[in-house]
Each structure stands twice: as C-alpha cells, then as structure tokens.
Design a protein around this motif. Sequence first.
Motif, PDB file in Angstrom:
ATOM      1  N   LEU A 158       0.604  60.250   5.763  1.00  0.00           N
ATOM      2  CA  LEU A 158      -0.260  59.050   5.871  1.00  0.00           C
ATOM      3  C   LEU A 158      -1.620  59.686   5.704  1.00  0.00           C
ATOM      4  CD1 LEU A 158      -0.001  56.227   6.649  1.00  0.00           C
ATOM      5  CD2 LEU A 158      -1.184  56.818   8.893  1.00  0.00           C
ATOM      6  N   THR A 159      -1.993  61.045   6.889  1.00  0.00           N
ATOM      7  CA  THR A 159      -3.808  60.516   7.416  1.00  0.00           C
ATOM      8  C   THR A 159      -3.981  61.297   5.559  1.00  0.00           C
ATOM      9  OG1 THR A 159      -2.762  61.703   9.313  1.00  0.00           O
ATOM     10  CG2 THR A 159      -4.656  62.416   8.571  1.00  0.00           C
ATOM     11  N   SER A 173       7.830  49.825  -1.296  1.00  0.00           N
ATOM     12  CA  SER A 173       8.744  50.300  -2.022  1.00  0.00           C
ATOM     13  C   SER A 173       9.028  51.955  -1.247  1.00  0.00           C
ATOM     14  CB  SER A 173       8.345  50.242  -3.728  1.00  0.00           C
ATOM     15  OG  SER A 173       7.605  51.380  -4.161  1.00  0.00           O
ATOM     16  N   THR A 174       7.390  52.529  -0.835  1.00  0.00           N
ATOM     17  CA  THR A 174       7.748  53.622  -0.185  1.00  0.00           C
ATOM     18  C   THR A 174       6.787  53.720   0.550  1.00  0.00           C
ATOM     19  OG1 THR A 174       8.370  56.126  -1.048  1.00  0.00           O
ATOM     20  CG2 THR A 174       6.513  54.967  -1.435  1.00  0.00           C
ATOM     21  N   TYR A 175       7.476  54.971   1.373  1.00  0.00           N
ATOM     22  CA  TYR A 175       6.581  54.867   3.018  1.00  0.00           C
ATOM     23  C   TYR A 175       6.113  56.159   3.606  1.00  0.00           C
ATOM     24  CZ  TYR A 175       7.491  50.077   4.343  1.00  0.00           C
ATOM     25  OH  TYR A 175       8.033  48.689   4.325  1.00  0.00           O
ATOM     26  N   PRO A 176       4.937  56.652   3.716  1.00  0.00           N
ATOM     27  CA  PRO A 176       4.704  58.249   4.088  1.00  0.00           C
ATOM     28  C   PRO A 176       6.014  58.840   4.949  1.00  0.00           C
ATOM     29  CG  PRO A 176       3.270  56.974   4.786  1.00  0.00           C
ATOM     30  CD  PRO A 176       3.871  55.683   3.833  1.00  0.00           C
ATOM     31  N   ALA A 177       6.692  59.977   4.858  1.00  0.00           N
ATOM     32  CA  ALA A 177       6.853  60.217   4.768  1.00  0.00           C
ATOM     33  C   ALA A 177       6.994  60.547   7.448  1.00  0.00           C
ATOM     34  CB  ALA A 177       8.012  61.506   5.407  1.00  0.00           C
ATOM     35  N   THR A 178       5.975  60.973   7.134  1.00  0.00           N
ATOM     36  CA  THR A 178       5.117  61.568   8.151  1.00  0.00           C
ATOM     37  C   THR A 178       3.975  61.345   8.365  1.00  0.00           C
ATOM     38  OG1 THR A 178       4.363  63.862   6.264  1.00  0.00           O
ATOM     39  CG2 THR A 178       6.359  64.092   7.950  1.00  0.00           C
ATOM     40  N   PHE A 209      -2.869  49.727   2.891  1.00  0.00           N
ATOM     41  CA  PHE A 209      -2.259  50.494   4.022  1.00  0.00           C
ATOM     42  C   PHE A 209      -1.316  50.707   4.261  1.00  0.00           C
ATOM     43  CE2 PHE A 209      -0.168  48.870   8.580  1.00  0.00           C
ATOM     44  CZ  PHE A 209      -1.509  49.302   9.291  1.00  0.00           C
ATOM     45  N   THR A 210      -0.205  51.755   4.755  1.00  0.00           N
ATOM     46  CA  THR A 210       0.649  51.444   5.365  1.00  0.00           C
ATOM     47  C   THR A 210       1.031  51.968   6.318  1.00  0.00           C
ATOM     48  OG1 THR A 210       2.000  52.580   4.341  1.00  0.00           O
ATOM     49  CG2 THR A 210       0.560  53.623   3.930  1.00  0.00           C
ATOM     50  N   TYR A 211       2.254  52.611   6.699  1.00  0.00           N
ATOM     51  CA  TYR A 211       2.188  53.323   7.987  1.00  0.00           C
ATOM     52  C   TYR A 211       4.050  53.891   7.650  1.00  0.00           C
ATOM     53  CZ  TYR A 211       6.370  49.278   8.676  1.00  0.00           C
ATOM     54  OH  TYR A 211       7.530  48.642   8.656  1.00  0.00           O
TER      55      TYR A 211
END
Lengths: 294, 426
Positions: free
Chosen positions: B282-283, B273-278, B213-215
């Motif tokens: 994420l999709t 450590s990193t997150y999707p930028a958009t 999971f992430t956001y």
Amino acid sequence: MSAGTTSVNLDKPVAHPPRRMPGDHGSPLTQSRGVARVLRILSTALIALWFALPFLPLVLWSFANQWMHPAAFPMEAGTDGLTAALANGGGLAFIHSLLLSLVVAAIATPLGAMAARALSRGHVRFGKAITVLLFSPVLLPPFAAVLGLNVLLLRAWVPPAIGVVLVLVAVAIPYTTFSMRAAYSAYDNGFDDAARTLGASSRLTLWRIHLPLIAPALARSAFLAFLVGWSDYLITLVVGGGHMITLPLIIASSASGVGNESSVAVLSLSAVIPPLILLGFIARTRNLDPGKQR
Amino acid sequence: MQIWLPFRRAASPTTARRRVLPALATAAVTALALSACSAPTTTPRGPEFFDWADVQIAAEGQTVKLWMWGGDDQGNAYVDDVLAPAAAVQGVTLERVPIADTKDALNRVFTELQAGRNTDGAVDLVWINGDNFRTGKQADAWFCEWTDLLPNMTLVSDSDPLLTEDFGTPVDGCEAPWHKAQFSFVYNEATVPNPPTTIEGILDWAEDNPGRFTYPAAPDFTGSAFLREVLYSVSGGYENVPSVYSDDAFAELSPALYERLDQLAPSLWREGSTYPATSEQLTKLFADGEIDLMMTYGPATLTALVENGTLPETTRVLTVEDGTLGNASFFGIPSNSGNIAGAMVVANEALSVEQQVAKADPAVWGQFTVLDLDVLSADDRALFDALPQSPVVPSFDILSQNANPELSAEWVPALDDGWRTTIAAR
C-alpha cells in the motif's frame, strides 16, 4: 607429472589425427544457416536479456540515494545503500554465509558422490527404497521437517552451529546425490579397471583417474550444495537460534520493510555475485579425461 | 522448494514472506502451541528475584539476544547505536537478531519448550504485541510478573488501557511496554487540497475520487485495523461496539460494515478487483503516486520515508475527528530465556527517560513514548517538549486525540473472515 609405474605418460598424449564423423560439430549436417541461424542467435540473446534484466534495477538501486516514481533513473547517486547494508551487519553476515555454505558443500558433495556411486553400481540392496529415503528432505515441506528435526537436535543438546550444518547437509544431499548419479550413470568403470590392471594402487587410481574424470560433476553438485547453504533462511534462523546471522536473514528482514530498496539491492547483489563467480569456475572445470587432454 | 535464490527474493520482496511463511508459520505455531500444552509441562517461572539489586547482580556479563522485525532501518540503528551502548554501561551485551516475521521467534521458543529446554533458550527478548503475545501467553511461553521489579515502570501509568491490555489480552506483567503507535491516515497535500476529517468523510472522498484510494486486504495487520476503524464509524462510534467479542454483537454490527465496504469497492484502486496484500505494498502505491490517501499503524517511520525520498515531500498525516485506533508494543521475555536478568535490565533501560526521549526523536526513530508525562519531573518533561517536530507526523497528543481502544483479539479473525467471504469474493 609421471604416473610412476606405468608407461602411460600423461604429459605427452599421443596426437590423434582428427577423425571426422557424420554429426560432429562443423560437419554439414550440424551447420545451421539462414533463418535457423538468425533465430538461434536471436533466441539466445533474448534469453540472456531475460536473465540479465532483473539485475539492472538491482544495480541501479545499489547506487541510488534517491529514486522516486516516476523518474526512470535514480535521481541521486550515492552509497547510502552500502552504508545501510553495512550498518545492518551485512559484512559479517556475508562472511558467515560464505563459511556456512562452503562447509555444507564440503560435507554434502563427497557424501552425495559416494551414495550415487553405490546406487548406480547396484551394490546396494533396496536401492529404490534408499533413493526415496535420500530424497525425502526435498519431498517433505521444509517447515514441518525443520521444526521436527529441531526438537530432536535440542533434546540431544547439539550445539546450534553444528545443528545448522547437519540439517543443511541433509537438505543438500538429495541434490548432490541426484547430480552425481547422472554423472555415474555415464561413467565408464573401464578407466578405473584399466588403471588397476596396469598396476596403479587404488588410492592412485582415485586421485589420478577417477576424481579427474568426475571433477566437473563434483563441481556442479558442490555448487548445488553451496546454494542450499547460501540461500537458506528458515533452518539457519530456527535451528541456529540467532547464533548465526547470515546474508539471507539480513536480506529477508530488511526486504520485509518499506524504504530500504537501496540497502536491499546492495545486499541482494552481494548475495548473487558469489554464486555467479562459482558458476564461472564450474564452466572452466574441464573434463580431465586422460585421453582428451589439451 | 528448499532453494530460493536470493535475487528472486529481491524481485518480490514482500509477497514471498507474506504469503508463504505466515501460512506455514500460523499452522505450525498453532500445532506447536497445542502440543506445547501437552508437552512436558513447563510451569511458567515466577519472579526469582527479591529486588532490583538482585537482578542487576545476576545480569552482569550476560548477553541478551533481542529478536526483532528487521524491516525498519531506523529501528535497527536505534537498537544498535543507542540502546545497546546504554545496556553495555549496565554490564549487559545486547545483540539484535533480525527476523522477517515475529512468529519466527515464537517458533524457536515453542520448539525449545517442546524439547524440554526450559532454562537456556536462545531468545531472551522479543519485540512483540497483539496476536503473537496472546499465542505465547496461551502456551505459557512468557516469563511473567517481572515488570513490577523494573524501577522505570514507576514512570508508566498503571491505568493506561493501552498498556494494561494488549489487544484485549491482559498484560499481567508478562511484557514491558516499549512505545505506542497510532493508526493514521496519510494523504498527499499536493493532490488532496481539502482532506476529509472523519472516517465517513474518507470513504466519501474515495467515492468522489475513484481509483485514488484502497486498503490492504485482510488479514494484513493494517488492512484488518482499517476494518475495525470503519466498523466503529458505521456503528456510530467505538462506544457502540463491545470490546469483548460475541457472535450476537458480530451478527448485529458487521452487516453495516460490509455493506459500506461493498458500496465503496467500485471506487477503489483498480475498481476493487484487487487489493494490496500488505501495508508495504500500500505504501508503495502511495509512494508511486497511484493513490493519494493511505493508512499506516506505524506513523513513526513516515518522517524518514519522506526524508529519504521514498514518499513525496507533500506527505501529511490526517487528524481524524472520530479518533483512530491506538496500540502499544512491548518487550516479552520467553520463560526459558537463559538471560532473564539481562533481558530485564535491557527492558528497564529502554523505559528510561533518556532512551524514550532519544527514540521519540524523528531523526532517530520517532516512536511515541509510553511514559506518563504527568508523573515526570519538570526537567524530564522539558526534554520531551524540546523534541524537534516532524514536518510530517503531528505529535502524539494531537494524533491520539479521541483515541479509540482496540477490540479484543477474537474480533480480528471474525471481521477478517467476513471481509474475505463478502468483499473479496464479490
């Protein structure tokens, strides 16, 4: 194909006996062999691969109706991408882009050539200051420049299409000037002088001597100017006010979504092909040096 | 860097737009919004028409340029193939201007206003909501008090908070509603057999299934909405969060949010450590099976994404007991549009029962209607009831159960900044 007033016959150049100089191609000094040769070929192949590789998924996506992770290759081939690209107005946008880029190249190239010629001959006072001025569109952040210029254009009631061409030409001129300056710094004015001395009019000298000699450089700078028009999003949109829907507008907007991979691939491929074809033509433009004719 | 080659853009489609353009655009929009206030004053044009017949006469033969985000093929096709022909019947030509970012349209309008071009603008209609609407309103860039004239506005509830306020900014007749959206959590039925049913449950699930999971990183629109969802959850429900921003409320409520997200971070995709930028990225992670649970503020597109194979067939929307955020998107008419009457005709047509039903069909676009089903005639209501059900997205009445109101726009940057300094900086 006669030069008319002179005895110089361009059709039948005097056959020079091949004269070998040390360092000429093919002499023992320049022959690479052994490890060096293998390395050279290998590195060329690697670089070619490096450039070609990004196109592979693009080509595959263009003909993929369905391609899901973790499949290595498209699961279903088809033309959905093409259909979607056309439905989004890709066809008309392609024509708009082509027209716009050709017009920008046609205006920016001669202007850049003239500027470069004047600058390289040192005829111009404050040459350095003018050079900086010519390059300012590249130095300024485009966003600020575009919005500022656009206010000016709107106040002056310049029609959007003309505004787009004007601004893109201004952006392209530094590139054309720069590439033509390099060409003119290596250009020997002696050719023009010799033709004039032999009685050619200035117009004839320009057409038969000068232009053929700088043709490859002209083609290169026209290519750069073409690319400026071909790849612009911001100026075309903000200055054009939506009157001119070009390929980058369609690509940028559809690439900003999810699930359009195949149509974006078709559009991107169609955006890559014209510059590649032009590049092919440039590679074929020979230096029409009268002394070196085939 | 004036030259960007098209194929470079294709190699990283979203990052270039998301990182460079918005940063510049925001700066420019702010600067222009400020200067537009001091520029030759443009008093917003009030209603110029006595009644709808006036509007229709003025609209005849006008060409309306609709500037809209072009990243949704279904949305583009709906406008070109369904809405535009209907407008043509009313004597109005509708042309779509595809843009990568709605701010591009605002930039054009602000520049025109700054140049004193107050009556012949190139932007006639914009698909808009939230921050962009507020920015335009602050700069007096919208034509206002026109929606009461639209005959089809009688089909819209005048007390629906989703339609009277746009992210806390009063609509004041400066934009006409187009459709509703509901923040949704999405999971893969094949890998999540027993999905959680609350926001806290989702966070617990993430901790039980590390890396799945992430956001999106704030200030992405979707990532930022997720922060508000969690804020509601850790505050014990949206009722406990005042919708109007105050420093005191922020100081009181935000620490629990960041504490919870900080605790969650090690269990996220790539250990946080990193997150999707958009939300697009994420999709993509979800589509590639790297995560099993994601979120979107545009559930309408899910049906088509499953159908065209971008998302797995086992994609399902989670119905959350605490409810999720909802919003609406609108049509705005810039105050300097040269075709105001034509734009009003298009906005009215878009609100008709036929158009709202067509658009709500998942095979066409799947966007939730803004019409008040209770005021519709039995026949019209039946049209909505007869719509095919999406196998992926539940109907709006299910999805919007216990819907949470959006916070006022001032909350958004405050929460985003807090996330950046506490969570992103971990």
